[in-house]
Each structure stands twice: as structure tokens, then as C-alpha cells.
Motif scaffolding. Structure first.
Motif, PDB file in Angstrom:
ATOM      1  N   ILE A 183       0.849  -1.192   0.000  1.00 47.78           N
ATOM      2  CA  ILE A 183       0.000   0.000   0.000  1.00 47.78           C
ATOM      3  C   ILE A 183       0.879   1.234   0.000  1.00 47.78           C
ATOM      4  O   ILE A 183       2.036   1.185   0.422  1.00 47.78           O
ATOM      5  N   THR A 218      -3.404  -5.312  -5.039  1.00 52.34           N
ATOM      6  CA  THR A 218      -2.038  -4.876  -5.289  1.00 52.34           C
ATOM      7  C   THR A 218      -1.982  -3.417  -5.711  1.00 52.34           C
ATOM      8  O   THR A 218      -2.835  -2.936  -6.452  1.00 52.34           O
ATOM      9  N   CYS A 219      -0.948  -2.736  -5.215  1.00 47.98           N
ATOM     10  CA  CYS A 219      -0.716  -1.342  -5.576  1.00 47.98           C
ATOM     11  C   CYS A 219       0.431  -1.275  -6.582  1.00 47.98           C
ATOM     12  O   CYS A 219       0.206  -1.281  -7.783  1.00 47.98           O
ATOM     13  N   ARG A 267      -6.492  -4.318  -8.680  1.00 51.65           N
ATOM     14  CA  ARG A 267      -5.435  -3.306  -8.677  1.00 51.65           C
ATOM     15  C   ARG A 267      -5.923  -2.030  -8.022  1.00 51.65           C
ATOM     16  O   ARG A 267      -7.006  -1.524  -8.312  1.00 51.65           O
ATOM     17  N   TYR A 268      -5.099  -1.503  -7.120  1.00 47.78           N
ATOM     18  CA  TYR A 268      -5.299  -0.154  -6.609  1.00 47.78           C
ATOM     19  C   TYR A 268      -4.810   0.800  -7.702  1.00 47.78           C
ATOM     20  O   TYR A 268      -3.631   1.158  -7.737  1.00 47.78           O
ATOM     21  N   GLY A 269      -5.649   1.211  -8.623  1.00 46.85           N
ATOM     22  CA  GLY A 269      -5.204   2.129  -9.655  1.00 46.85           C
ATOM     23  C   GLY A 269      -5.746   1.774 -11.019  1.00 46.85           C
ATOM     24  O   GLY A 269      -6.575   0.873 -11.173  1.00 46.85           O
ATOM     25  N   ASN A 310      -9.584  -3.183 -11.980  1.00 39.32           N
ATOM     26  CA  ASN A 310      -8.844  -1.961 -11.663  1.00 39.32           C
ATOM     27  C   ASN A 310      -9.827  -0.879 -11.243  1.00 39.32           C
ATOM     28  O   ASN A 310     -11.034  -1.126 -11.132  1.00 39.32           O
ATOM     29  N   LEU A 363      -7.301   8.786  -2.185  1.00 40.14           N
ATOM     30  CA  LEU A 363      -6.814   7.582  -1.511  1.00 40.14           C
ATOM     31  C   LEU A 363      -7.956   6.811  -0.850  1.00 40.14           C
ATOM     32  O   LEU A 363      -7.984   5.578  -0.869  1.00 40.14           O
ATOM     33  N   LEU A 393      -9.822   5.196  -3.706  1.00 39.20           N
ATOM     34  CA  LEU A 393      -9.048   4.095  -4.270  1.00 39.20           C
ATOM     35  C   LEU A 393      -9.127   2.844  -3.405  1.00 39.20           C
ATOM     36  O   LEU A 393      -9.427   1.746  -3.892  1.00 39.20           O
ATOM     37  N   ALA A 394      -8.864   2.996  -2.106  1.00 40.25           N
ATOM     38  CA  ALA A 394      -8.894   1.840  -1.211  1.00 40.25           C
ATOM     39  C   ALA A 394     -10.283   1.222  -1.158  1.00 40.25           C
ATOM     40  O   ALA A 394     -10.445  -0.007  -1.167  1.00 40.25           O
TER      41      ALA A 394
END
Length: 329
Positions: A9, A49-50, A70-72, A92, A290, A293-294
Motif C-alpha cells: 500500500i 495490489t498497488c 489493482r489499486y489504480g 482496476n 486515496l 481508491l482503497a
């Protein structure tokens, strides 16, 4: 109860992820290294996963895993092809940080063209006048080139136009549909023509086999003397070593939020280059982005574990391949 393994993270703690997982009666495990991730893989029903790579070796070991979230936006750190072969859904979080990345792009532009770093360094060092080779640039009338015109490229163009730049864009989609060109864009050019006319070149394309080293020695040589290259996308879009002679000669400047390699080694020449501003892959970050995203990435993983579709699927062919490990409705 399922197990969600978090590879890494970019924020203080996985409190949001843990709260959502515990509410669904699942547990969270946080990997501390590549080796630890591989050791945890057999326990994983889902992987979040980041930045850490999720290679085929990890996916092969994760025999229970239904999904990698995916974080993103980009998924170049995940072996999507292997995940697809194994029937693992990859998701994602598109466009969660469009505003932040566009803001950061303009911040890097202004900081460079207004010589902010030398000015701050001068005052912090007890001086007053910054030591620079040239005065700050007047922005109005400069040409701002945007390569790639997805959501972020469009947001950057809007901001650049507001500062008085003439915005030019390299985009196959816009070239094919002239009626779709927004009023913020003065011209649509091919990449080589854009490189030749732009005072600022900003990259907003995904990293894949076709775009790796999109900007190399040949492309840098086409750029105008004194031009600025900005990369807030992926480090691999730019051949880092090809930058060195252009920066050391003072012919070009760069502003990078992403690098190749990443992170840069502590003694890497780019860290100390006076022709470069480098930020540590933080363009996506804000207090709002953030949390979003989380929450969204975890919700994608939880959806698959509950037999539902995640909000965004990177490899939808898994659902029709007949080998999907999950059956989201």
C-alpha cells in the motif's frame, strides 16, 4: 471466511480495507516483501495490489485465488495474460485520480517554467537570487503537447488552455473523428509533429509493449531546444538513459512523477540533475482519492468473492472462456 492478501500500500495502513473485509467476515494479510507475497499466495482467495509486481509465479502458487484487484488504473505490474489463462479475474479502478494527476501535471509544468525549485533553494540557503541559466518563461502562447487523450489527457488540456497555452494533441481517436475535438485543443497532430512544435510535452498513455520507450533518443532529438518533457503516467514510457545527454547539455528539461527504474536508486544521476524535477509517484494522491481508491479496489475484490461482478474488469474474456474460477453474476 476468505483471505485477501494485500501486496503493498502507498498509505499509512490498510484500515479501510480491513474494515470492509471484516464486515464481510473475511481476513486481510499484508505481504512485507516479494518473497513474503509468494509465501502467502497459497492462502489467497483474492489479491489486492498497488505497486508490487504480481508475476506468473505468484499467480501459479495462488491456487485458490479468484481475483486480483489493482489499486489504480494501469495493470502493467500484473501478469494479466497468466491470470487470464488461470481463470482469475483482474479488476482496476479507472479514473479515480483524473483530477489529481491533471493538477500534478500542471504543478510540475509551472514549477519548471517558473524556476520555482532554484528560487526556493536560494532562499533556504540564505541567498536571494536563484542561480539559473534562463529567466522564467511566459506561459501564454507556449505550445503544450498532450500525447494520449483519455480522461487525464483531456483534463490536462483543459487546465493548460486556461493558463494560455496553445494545446496540441496526438491522439488516434481524435484524428479519426475531427468532430470530437474539444475547443480547448487548437490542433491534432501526429506524434512526431507534436514533438517538433511543443514547448511542453506531457505523456498520458498506458504502458504496454507498444508504448514502452515511446520517448527514446530519437524522439528527444526531435524536441525543441529548451522544451520540457513531463511524465506522470508510467516510467517505462521514457528511456531514462536517453535523457541523460539531453539534460546534461541543458538542451531539455524533464519533470517526472514516475521513473524507470522505480524507485530510483539513492545515488541515481537523475535525482541530482538540475534540469529535472522528480516526485515519488504521488500524482494520484489526495485525501479524497486515496479513500476512493482503497474503497473501490477492496469492493472489487469483495464483489468477486461474493459471486458478483466487480465494477471494472480488465480481462472480461475470462467470463466466457469456460475456465473462470469464479462465476460472478
Amino acid at each position: 471466511m476468505a483471505t485477501i492478501v494485500i501486496t503493498d500500500i502507498a498509505w499509512p495502513s490498510p484500515a479501510i480495507e480491513t474494515g470492509l473485509a471484516h464486515a464481510a467476515r473475511h481476513e486481510i494479510l499484508l505481504a512485507e516483501s516479494d518473497e513474503h507475497l509468494l509465501a502467502l499466495a497459497p492462502q489467497a482467495d483474492a489479491i489486492l495490489t498497488c505497486f508490487r509486481r504480481v508475476p506468473g509465479e505468484v499467480l501459479d502458487a495462488a491456487e485458490r485465488c479468484l481475483t486480483v484487484a489493482r489499486y489504480g488504473v494501469g495493470v502493467d505490474n500484473i501478469d494479466v495474460a497468466r491470470a487470464t489463462d488461470l481463470g482469475i479475474l483482474v479488476s482496476n479502478v479507472p479514473e479515480f485520480c483524473t483530477e489529481e494527476v491533471a493538477d500534478h501535471t500542471l504543478a510540475l509544468t509551472l514549477a519548471t517554467l517558473r524556476n520555482l525549485v532554484p528560487a526556493v533553494d536560494a532562499t533556504r540557503g540564505g541567498g536571494w537570487m536563484p542561480q539559473t541559466q534562463s529567466p522564467p518563461r511566459r506561459l501564454r502562447g507556449l505550445v503544450f503537447g498532450v500525447i494520449g487523450f483519455g480522461a487525464t489527457g483531456r483534463a490536462v488540456a483543459e487546465r493548460a488552455a486556461a493558463f494560455g497555452f496553445e494545446v496540441v494533441v496526438s491522439s488516434r481517436a481524435l484524428a479519426a473523428e475531427p468532430a470530437a475535438v474539444p475547443p480547448t485543443v487548437a490542433r491534432v497532430l501526429d506524434r512526431d509533429d507534436l514533438l517538433r512544435v511543443a514547448d511542453v510535452v506531457s505523456l498520458h498513455v498506458p504502458l504496454n509493449a507498444q508504448t514502452r520507450h515511446l520517448i527514446g533518443a530519437g524522439q528527444l532529438a526531435q524536441m525543441k531546444d529548451g522544451a520540457l518533457l513531463i511524465n506522470v503516467g508510467r516510467g517505462g514510457l521514457v528511456d531514462t538513459e536517453a535523457l541523460r545527454p539531453e539534460l546534461e547539455s541543458g538542451r531539455l528539461r524533464v519533470a517526472l512523477d514516475v521513473t524507470d527504474p522505480e524507485p530510483l536508486p539513492a545515488d541515481h544521476w537523475l535525482r541530482s540533475s538540475p534540469a529535472a524535477i522528480v516526485t515519488p509517484h504521488v500524482a494520484f494522491a489526495s485525501d479524497g482519492s486515496l479513500v476512493e481508491l482503497a474503497t473501490k479496489a477492496t469492493s472489487n475484490a469483495l464483489a468477486v468473492l461474493a459471486g458478483r461482478r466487480p465494477s471494472s474488469i480488465v480481462n472480461p474474456e475470462v467470463l466466457t472462456s469456460g475456465i473462470s474460477r469464479s462465476n460472478p453474476q
